[in-house]
Design a protein around this motif. Structure first.
Motif, PDB file in Angstrom:
ATOM      1  N   ILE A 191     -45.521  24.814 -46.965  1.00 22.45           N
ATOM      2  CA  ILE A 191     -46.663  25.219 -46.376  1.00 22.45           C
ATOM      3  C   ILE A 191     -46.518  25.040 -45.023  1.00 22.45           C
ATOM      4  CG2 ILE A 191     -49.190  24.967 -46.099  1.00 22.45           C
ATOM      5  CD1 ILE A 191     -48.614  25.918 -49.062  1.00 22.45           C
ATOM      6  N   ASP A 192     -46.908  26.149 -44.248  1.00 22.51           N
ATOM      7  CA  ASP A 192     -47.024  26.078 -42.766  1.00 22.51           C
ATOM      8  C   ASP A 192     -48.316  25.167 -42.271  1.00 22.51           C
ATOM      9  OD1 ASP A 192     -44.681  27.141 -42.457  1.00 22.51           O
ATOM     10  OD2 ASP A 192     -45.501  29.034 -42.342  1.00 22.51           O
ATOM     11  N   ILE A 193     -48.306  24.001 -41.815  1.00 22.62           N
ATOM     12  CA  ILE A 193     -49.379  23.129 -41.193  1.00 22.62           C
ATOM     13  C   ILE A 193     -49.140  23.114 -39.675  1.00 22.62           C
ATOM     14  CG2 ILE A 193     -50.621  21.183 -41.409  1.00 22.62           C
ATOM     15  CD1 ILE A 193     -50.836  22.474 -43.928  1.00 22.62           C
ATOM     16  N   ALA A 194     -50.247  23.700 -38.982  1.00 23.77           N
ATOM     17  CA  ALA A 194     -50.023  23.706 -37.600  1.00 23.77           C
ATOM     18  C   ALA A 194     -48.784  24.315 -37.062  1.00 23.77           C
ATOM     19  CB  ALA A 194     -50.457  22.207 -37.098  1.00 23.77           C
ATOM     20  N   GLY A 195     -48.358  25.122 -37.523  1.00 21.34           N
ATOM     21  CA  GLY A 195     -47.062  25.874 -37.026  1.00 21.34           C
ATOM     22  C   GLY A 195     -45.758  25.188 -37.593  1.00 21.34           C
ATOM     23  N   MET A 244     -55.548  26.486 -55.427  1.00 14.15           N
ATOM     24  CA  MET A 244     -55.236  26.925 -53.900  1.00 14.15           C
ATOM     25  C   MET A 244     -55.561  28.404 -54.053  1.00 14.15           C
ATOM     26  SD  MET A 244     -54.700  24.585 -51.593  1.00 14.15           S
ATOM     27  CE  MET A 244     -53.655  25.124 -50.437  1.00 14.15           C
ATOM     28  N   ARG A 245     -54.597  29.022 -54.940  1.00 12.26           N
ATOM     29  CA  ARG A 245     -54.658  30.603 -55.079  1.00 12.26           C
ATOM     30  C   ARG A 245     -55.926  31.008 -55.098  1.00 12.26           C
ATOM     31  NH1 ARG A 245     -49.395  29.243 -57.187  1.00 12.26           N
ATOM     32  NH2 ARG A 245     -50.224  29.353 -59.360  1.00 12.26           N
ATOM     33  N   ARG A 246     -56.568  30.611 -56.086  1.00 15.02           N
ATOM     34  CA  ARG A 246     -57.789  31.108 -56.412  1.00 15.02           C
ATOM     35  C   ARG A 246     -58.886  30.874 -55.247  1.00 15.02           C
ATOM     36  NH1 ARG A 246     -62.094  29.321 -61.149  1.00 15.02           N
ATOM     37  NH2 ARG A 246     -63.738  30.774 -60.482  1.00 15.02           N
ATOM     38  N   CYS A 247     -58.724  29.671 -54.808  1.00 19.93           N
ATOM     39  CA  CYS A 247     -59.836  29.430 -53.628  1.00 19.93           C
ATOM     40  C   CYS A 247     -59.614  30.244 -52.366  1.00 19.93           C
ATOM     41  CB  CYS A 247     -59.836  27.886 -53.226  1.00 19.93           C
ATOM     42  SG  CYS A 247     -60.912  27.367 -52.126  1.00 19.93           S
ATOM     43  N   ALA A 248     -58.377  30.357 -51.993  1.00 20.00           N
ATOM     44  CA  ALA A 248     -57.804  31.100 -50.688  1.00 20.00           C
ATOM     45  C   ALA A 248     -58.345  32.583 -50.914  1.00 20.00           C
ATOM     46  CB  ALA A 248     -56.282  30.779 -50.671  1.00 20.00           C
ATOM     47  N   GLU A 286     -53.660  29.358 -44.503  1.00 21.88           N
ATOM     48  CA  GLU A 286     -54.704  28.943 -43.837  1.00 21.88           C
ATOM     49  C   GLU A 286     -55.807  28.199 -44.393  1.00 21.88           C
ATOM     50  OE1 GLU A 286     -55.069  33.397 -41.574  1.00 21.88           O
ATOM     51  OE2 GLU A 286     -55.652  33.219 -43.844  1.00 21.88           O
ATOM     52  N   LEU A 287     -55.755  28.071 -45.688  1.00 19.03           N
ATOM     53  CA  LEU A 287     -56.591  27.200 -46.506  1.00 19.03           C
ATOM     54  C   LEU A 287     -56.082  25.846 -46.148  1.00 19.03           C
ATOM     55  CD1 LEU A 287     -59.080  26.428 -48.330  1.00 19.03           C
ATOM     56  CD2 LEU A 287     -57.097  26.953 -50.352  1.00 19.03           C
ATOM     57  N   ALA A 288     -54.577  25.534 -46.327  1.00 19.19           N
ATOM     58  CA  ALA A 288     -54.059  24.212 -46.431  1.00 19.19           C
ATOM     59  C   ALA A 288     -54.458  23.722 -44.707  1.00 19.19           C
ATOM     60  CB  ALA A 288     -52.507  24.283 -46.592  1.00 19.19           C
ATOM     61  N   ALA A 343     -51.500  16.187 -49.941  1.00 16.00           N
ATOM     62  CA  ALA A 343     -51.557  16.453 -50.959  1.00 16.00           C
ATOM     63  C   ALA A 343     -52.866  15.816 -51.707  1.00 16.00           C
ATOM     64  CB  ALA A 343     -50.377  15.956 -52.078  1.00 16.00           C
ATOM     65  N   SER A 344     -53.238  14.716 -51.567  1.00 17.91           N
ATOM     66  CA  SER A 344     -54.453  14.010 -51.779  1.00 17.91           C
ATOM     67  C   SER A 344     -55.818  14.842 -51.137  1.00 17.91           C
ATOM     68  CB  SER A 344     -54.496  12.567 -51.321  1.00 17.91           C
ATOM     69  OG  SER A 344     -53.503  11.950 -52.269  1.00 17.91           O
ATOM     70  N   ALA A 345     -55.422  15.196 -49.868  1.00 16.77           N
ATOM     71  CA  ALA A 345     -56.662  15.792 -49.112  1.00 16.77           C
ATOM     72  C   ALA A 345     -56.799  17.052 -49.965  1.00 16.77           C
ATOM     73  CB  ALA A 345     -56.140  16.220 -47.817  1.00 16.77           C
ATOM     74  N   ILE A 346     -55.744  17.780 -50.370  1.00 13.41           N
ATOM     75  CA  ILE A 346     -56.029  19.199 -50.928  1.00 13.41           C
ATOM     76  C   ILE A 346     -56.671  19.107 -52.375  1.00 13.41           C
ATOM     77  CG2 ILE A 346     -54.745  21.142 -51.894  1.00 13.41           C
ATOM     78  CD1 ILE A 346     -53.140  20.848 -49.235  1.00 13.41           C
ATOM     79  N   ARG A 347     -56.150  18.058 -53.042  1.00 16.07           N
ATOM     80  CA  ARG A 347     -56.725  17.718 -54.467  1.00 16.07           C
ATOM     81  C   ARG A 347     -58.363  17.461 -54.401  1.00 16.07           C
ATOM     82  NH1 ARG A 347     -51.864  14.727 -54.781  1.00 16.07           N
ATOM     83  NH2 ARG A 347     -50.623  15.535 -56.318  1.00 16.07           N
ATOM     84  N   VAL A 348     -58.573  16.765 -53.437  1.00 16.85           N
ATOM     85  CA  VAL A 348     -60.030  16.226 -53.271  1.00 16.85           C
ATOM     86  C   VAL A 348     -60.964  17.616 -52.838  1.00 16.85           C
ATOM     87  CG1 VAL A 348     -61.728  14.919 -51.600  1.00 16.85           C
ATOM     88  CG2 VAL A 348     -59.712  13.755 -52.718  1.00 16.85           C
ATOM     89  N   TYR A 349     -60.384  18.209 -51.830  1.00 16.94           N
ATOM     90  CA  TYR A 349     -61.156  19.504 -51.466  1.00 16.94           C
ATOM     91  C   TYR A 349     -61.385  20.353 -52.560  1.00 16.94           C
ATOM     92  CZ  TYR A 349     -61.849  23.692 -49.131  1.00 16.94           C
ATOM     93  OH  TYR A 349     -62.717  25.059 -48.483  1.00 16.94           O
TER      94      TYR A 349
END
Length: 75
Positions: A4-8, A23-27, A36-38, A53-59
């Motif tokens: 995933i691209d994070i901050a470029g 992630m796909r569904r939410c995006a 962009e979602l990440a 990964a933990s931040a994404i799971r919690v989100y």
């Protein structure tokens, strides 16, 4: 492991397949790309000790709990 691209910057991390699907569904529902979602999620968790990964799971758990609540499926 997926990239995933994070901050470029290309970043690799591991999520279980149900979280990638989330992630796909939410995006898609938000009208953004997975990248962009990440970036949004990681940006909200900067300065914390959680991994990306933990931040994404919690989100995603919070996102789908709110969605279920709006649909009258959760208490």
């Amino acid at each position: 492991v997926r990239n995933i691209d994070i901050a470029g910057r290309r970043t690799s991390f591991r999520l279980e397949e149900p979280f990638w699907e989330g992630m796909r569904r939410c995006a898609q529902e938000k009208g953004v790309t997975i990248h962009e979602l990440a970036n949004e999620v990681v940006g909200q968790h900067r300065g914390t000790r959680s991994t990306m990964a933990s931040a994404i799971r919690v989100y995603l758990i919070g996102y789908f709990q709110k969605l279920a609540s709006k649909q009258g499926m959760a208490r």
